[in-house]
Scaffold this motif. Structure first.
Motif, PDB file in Angstrom:
ATOM      1  N   ARG A  54      11.095  18.349  -1.900  1.00 30.72           N
ATOM      2  CA  ARG A  54      10.639  17.473  -0.823  1.00 30.72           C
ATOM      3  C   ARG A  54      10.090  16.222  -1.483  1.00 30.72           C
ATOM      4  N   ALA A  55      10.377  15.080  -0.912  1.00 29.25           N
ATOM      5  CA  ALA A  55       9.910  13.830  -1.494  1.00 29.25           C
ATOM      6  C   ALA A  55       9.498  12.865  -0.397  1.00 29.25           C
ATOM      7  N   THR A  56       8.392  12.173  -0.645  1.00 31.72           N
ATOM      8  CA  THR A  56       7.946  11.100   0.225  1.00 31.72           C
ATOM      9  C   THR A  56       7.856   9.842  -0.631  1.00 31.72           C
ATOM     10  N   ILE A  57       8.557   8.817  -0.221  1.00 33.70           N
ATOM     11  CA  ILE A  57       8.544   7.551  -0.953  1.00 33.70           C
ATOM     12  C   ILE A  57       7.274   6.797  -0.574  1.00 33.70           C
ATOM     13  N   LEU A  58       6.445   6.530  -1.574  1.00 35.15           N
ATOM     14  CA  LEU A  58       5.183   5.826  -1.346  1.00 35.15           C
ATOM     15  C   LEU A  58       5.309   4.321  -1.573  1.00 35.15           C
ATOM     16  N   ALA A  59       6.150   3.924  -2.529  1.00 34.04           N
ATOM     17  CA  ALA A  59       6.387   2.501  -2.800  1.00 34.04           C
ATOM     18  C   ALA A  59       7.850   2.328  -3.199  1.00 34.04           C
ATOM     19  N   THR A  60       8.502   1.355  -2.605  1.00 29.54           N
ATOM     20  CA  THR A  60       9.907   1.085  -2.908  1.00 29.54           C
ATOM     21  C   THR A  60      10.031  -0.070  -3.896  1.00 29.54           C
ATOM     22  N   GLY A  61      11.201  -0.186  -4.475  1.00 28.17           N
ATOM     23  CA  GLY A  61      11.467  -1.309  -5.352  1.00 28.17           C
ATOM     24  C   GLY A  61      11.356  -2.639  -4.629  1.00 28.17           C
ATOM     25  N   GLU A  62      11.767  -2.652  -3.375  1.00 25.92           N
ATOM     26  CA  GLU A  62      11.655  -3.879  -2.585  1.00 25.92           C
ATOM     27  C   GLU A  62      10.189  -4.311  -2.461  1.00 25.92           C
ATOM     28  N   GLU A  63       9.299  -3.343  -2.311  1.00 20.09           N
ATOM     29  CA  GLU A  63       7.869  -3.645  -2.157  1.00 20.09           C
ATOM     30  C   GLU A  63       7.193  -4.053  -3.460  1.00 20.09           C
ATOM     31  N   THR A  64       7.794  -3.704  -4.603  1.00 17.88           N
ATOM     32  CA  THR A  64       7.187  -4.032  -5.898  1.00 17.88           C
ATOM     33  C   THR A  64       7.976  -5.088  -6.670  1.00 17.88           C
ATOM     34  N   GLY A  65       8.872  -5.768  -5.984  1.00 23.01           N
ATOM     35  CA  GLY A  65       9.687  -6.770  -6.662  1.00 23.01           C
ATOM     36  C   GLY A  65      10.622  -6.159  -7.692  1.00 23.01           C
ATOM     37  N   GLY A  66      10.979  -4.878  -7.492  1.00 22.18           N
ATOM     38  CA  GLY A  66      11.895  -4.194  -8.388  1.00 22.18           C
ATOM     39  C   GLY A  66      11.253  -3.636  -9.653  1.00 22.18           C
ATOM     40  N   ARG A  67       9.961  -3.864  -9.844  1.00 24.00           N
ATOM     41  CA  ARG A  67       9.290  -3.424 -11.070  1.00 24.00           C
ATOM     42  C   ARG A  67       9.228  -1.911 -11.202  1.00 24.00           C
ATOM     43  N   HIS A  68       8.960  -1.220 -10.099  1.00 25.43           N
ATOM     44  CA  HIS A  68       8.848   0.243 -10.128  1.00 25.43           C
ATOM     45  C   HIS A  68       8.924   0.773  -8.703  1.00 25.43           C
ATOM     46  N   GLU A  87      15.274   4.823  -4.348  1.00 23.74           N
ATOM     47  CA  GLU A  87      16.540   4.462  -3.706  1.00 23.74           C
ATOM     48  C   GLU A  87      17.527   5.625  -3.766  1.00 23.74           C
ATOM     49  N   LEU A  88      17.582   6.304  -4.907  1.00 18.42           N
ATOM     50  CA  LEU A  88      18.438   7.486  -5.041  1.00 18.42           C
ATOM     51  C   LEU A  88      18.063   8.530  -3.990  1.00 18.42           C
ATOM     52  N   ILE A  89      16.776   8.782  -3.821  1.00 18.45           N
ATOM     53  CA  ILE A  89      16.314   9.741  -2.808  1.00 18.45           C
ATOM     54  C   ILE A  89      16.773   9.298  -1.418  1.00 18.45           C
ATOM     55  N   ALA A  90      16.484   8.064  -1.076  1.00 20.26           N
ATOM     56  CA  ALA A  90      16.801   7.566   0.269  1.00 20.26           C
ATOM     57  C   ALA A  90      18.301   7.611   0.571  1.00 20.26           C
ATOM     58  N   ARG A  91      19.131   7.410  -0.438  1.00 20.30           N
ATOM     59  CA  ARG A  91      20.582   7.391  -0.226  1.00 20.30           C
ATOM     60  C   ARG A  91      21.214   8.777  -0.230  1.00 20.30           C
ATOM     61  N   SER A  92      20.612   9.733  -0.949  1.00 21.75           N
ATOM     62  CA  SER A  92      21.284  11.027  -1.128  1.00 21.75           C
ATOM     63  C   SER A  92      20.622  12.199  -0.419  1.00 21.75           C
ATOM     64  N   ALA A  93      19.408  12.046   0.039  1.00 20.38           N
ATOM     65  CA  ALA A  93      18.676  13.161   0.641  1.00 20.38           C
ATOM     66  C   ALA A  93      18.768  13.140   2.166  1.00 20.38           C
ATOM     67  N   THR A  94      18.353  14.244   2.767  1.00 26.26           N
ATOM     68  CA  THR A  94      18.292  14.354   4.222  1.00 26.26           C
ATOM     69  C   THR A  94      16.913  13.894   4.686  1.00 26.26           C
ATOM     70  N   PRO A  95      16.841  12.951   5.608  1.00 26.71           N
ATOM     71  CA  PRO A  95      15.525  12.594   6.147  1.00 26.71           C
ATOM     72  C   PRO A  95      14.849  13.851   6.713  1.00 26.71           C
ATOM     73  N   ALA A  96      13.579  14.050   6.395  1.00 28.21           N
ATOM     74  CA  ALA A  96      12.877  15.276   6.803  1.00 28.21           C
ATOM     75  C   ALA A  96      12.929  15.478   8.310  1.00 28.21           C
TER      76      ALA A  96
END
Length: 134
Positions: free
Chosen positions: A16-30, A109-118
């Motif tokens: 199970r994974a919850t994305i807390l910060a995306t690359g878009e939100e960090t300018g791609g840094r992490h 991004e890998l999670i968001a593209r390959s996983a099932t939304p909870a």
């Protein structure tokens, strides 16, 4: 900001994974993901070519095989997996709650593209452990 419920995912039966910060939100840094894995679950051997992976164990434990290294991580431990290093991760006997940080961004991004939304999970995608998922 997006509702955190829209950022929760199920990967197979064991993660199970919850994305807390995306690359878009960090300018791609992490990016930053909060993950839960039931006892004894193991990822397949794989490697990342675009980002390095950092693991910080919140509770439980992980065994990590990364290249020639084998490490056992417990609550509070941290480990960095460089790019292009084959690795596999197995949760300990009580499972694991960990934070995953990728640099530069890529894992979320890998999670968001390959996983099932909870919110769309069905019995075939739900976590089968007796442990609860926060």
């Amino acid at each position: 900001m997006t509702d955190i419920g829209d950022r929760s995912y199920v990967l197979g039966q064991g993660l199970r994974a919850t994305i807390l910060a995306t690359g878009e939100e960090t300018g791609g840094r992490h990016d930053l993901s909060d993950t839960w894995q039931p006892a004894g679950e193991m990822t397949p051997l794989h490697l990342h070519t675009r980002y390095e992976e950092r693991l910080w164990v919140v509770s439980g434990g992980l065994s990590v095989w990364a290249g020639d290294e084998f490490v056992e991580l417990r609550s509070g431990d941290y480990y960095r997996i460089p790019t292009h290093v084959p690795h596999a991760i197995r949760s300990g006997p009580i499972g694991c709650h960990a934070l995953h940080i990728s640099t530069p961004a890529g894992f979320a991004e890998l999670i968001a593209r390959s996983a099932t939304p909870a919110r769309l999970a069905t019995p075939s995608t739900r976590w089968t452990s007796t442990s609860s998922w926060p």
